[in-house]
Design an enzyme around this catalytic site. Structure first.
Site, mmCIF file in Angstrom:
data_model
loop_
_atom_site.group_PDB
_atom_site.id
_atom_site.type_symbol
_atom_site.label_atom_id
_atom_site.label_comp_id
_atom_site.label_asym_id
_atom_site.label_seq_id
_atom_site.Cartn_x
_atom_site.Cartn_y
_atom_site.Cartn_z
ATOM 1 N N THR A 127 0.836 -1.198 0.000
ATOM 2 C CA THR A 127 0.000 0.000 0.000
ATOM 3 C C THR A 127 0.871 1.249 0.000
ATOM 4 O O THR A 127 2.013 1.224 0.472
ATOM 5 C CB THR A 127 -0.955 0.032 1.211
ATOM 6 O OG1 THR A 127 -1.872 1.126 1.047
ATOM 7 C CG2 THR A 127 -0.212 0.196 2.516
ATOM 8 N N ASP B 169 -7.231 -6.162 1.180
ATOM 9 C CA ASP B 169 -8.328 -5.515 0.490
ATOM 10 C C ASP B 169 -9.428 -5.388 1.515
ATOM 11 O O ASP B 169 -9.680 -6.305 2.309
ATOM 12 C CB ASP B 169 -8.796 -6.299 -0.734
ATOM 13 C CG ASP B 169 -9.645 -5.438 -1.671
ATOM 14 O OD1 ASP B 169 -9.512 -4.190 -1.628
ATOM 15 O OD2 ASP B 169 -10.429 -5.998 -2.444
ATOM 16 N N PHE C 261 -9.845 7.424 7.838
ATOM 17 C CA PHE C 261 -9.963 7.755 6.422
ATOM 18 C C PHE C 261 -11.109 6.949 5.836
ATOM 19 O O PHE C 261 -11.742 6.151 6.527
ATOM 20 C CB PHE C 261 -8.642 7.454 5.686
ATOM 21 C CG PHE C 261 -8.189 6.024 5.799
ATOM 22 C CD1 PHE C 261 -8.500 5.106 4.806
ATOM 23 C CD2 PHE C 261 -7.477 5.580 6.903
ATOM 24 C CE1 PHE C 261 -8.096 3.785 4.912
ATOM 25 C CE2 PHE C 261 -7.068 4.263 7.016
ATOM 26 C CZ PHE C 261 -7.379 3.365 6.023
ATOM 27 N N ASP D 78 -14.686 5.896 7.549
ATOM 28 C CA ASP D 78 -14.611 5.974 9.013
ATOM 29 C C ASP D 78 -15.578 7.004 9.612
ATOM 30 O O ASP D 78 -16.176 6.733 10.657
ATOM 31 C CB ASP D 78 -13.188 6.276 9.479
ATOM 32 C CG ASP D 78 -12.230 5.103 9.300
ATOM 33 O OD1 ASP D 78 -12.678 4.027 8.844
ATOM 34 O OD2 ASP D 78 -11.039 5.262 9.602
ATOM 35 N N LYS E 243 -9.009 1.802 18.266
ATOM 36 C CA LYS E 243 -9.168 1.337 16.890
ATOM 37 C C LYS E 243 -8.210 0.203 16.619
ATOM 38 O O LYS E 243 -8.519 -0.789 16.010
ATOM 39 C CB LYS E 243 -8.896 2.493 15.928
ATOM 40 C CG LYS E 243 -9.366 2.255 14.535
ATOM 41 C CD LYS E 243 -9.206 3.515 13.721
ATOM 42 C CE LYS E 243 -9.539 3.277 12.281
ATOM 43 N NZ LYS E 243 -9.292 4.396 11.438
#
Length: 179
Positions: A8, A73, A156, A159, A179
């Site tokens: 990523t 993913d 992001f 969220d 989180k």
């Protein structure tokens, strides 16, 4: 020291993966990402499932570098929309990918949907491909409901919209530790 390549360039995901992997004491690994390989572009996600896309990314990087690679993913599944946006979450509102437009489109599609029918979840699948070509999968979900408006500045993607009833907050309002 062992190397692990995470497939990523997304700054939010880079931070989350580094934070998660930091928690495993004694792993003695260097976590690198696509940011460390500026000329490398992942192949298009052509899988029909999160698992296929995660494996595609990790397998590609392992083949290129001969180091273990972790691909993921993930996306949002909204029950009222029969699981959409699902594997198309990042580009739900079209190209180029844009979180704000994706959130606006989702809210528009759900504008008249009552609270009880706004159930949804984040689903994430990770694939670890070793230098020997073995693949290991992990999958998790985070259940909630789609709020009526964005709330919170953390995180992001979707969220700010996924509300977690047990915490009384959206994912974007949660502390990074929780989180």
């Amino acid at each position: 020291m062992n190397r692990l390549i995470v497939a990523t360039r997304n700054p939010g995901k880079v931070k989350e993966f580094r934070d998660i992997l930091k928690g495993f004491k004694g792993l003695d690994i260097i976590v690198e990402t696509l940011c460390d390989f500026p000329g490398v572009e992942l192949p298009p996600e052509r899988g029909l499932t999160f698992a296929e896309n995660a494996r595609l990314k990790a397998g590609f990087l392992t083949a290129m570098t001969d180091f273990p690679a972790l691909g993921d993913d993930s996306g949002l599944e909204v029950d009222y929309l029969n699981g959409a946006p699902g594997i198309y979450s990042a580009r739900f509102a079209g190209e180029p990918a844009d979180d704000e437009r994706n959130n606006a489109k989702l809210l528009e599609l759900l504008k008249d949907v009552p609270w009880e029918q706004r159930t949804a979840r984040f689903r994430c699948v990770v694939a670890l491909v070793t230098s020997d070509g073995e693949t290991y999968y992990g999958e998790g979900t985070l259940e909630g409901k789609i709020s009526f408006e964005p709330r919170g500045k953390g995180g992001f993607g979707y969220d700010p919209l996924l509300f977690l009833p047990e915490y009384g907050q959206t994912v974007a309002e949660l502390s990074s530790e929780l989180k």
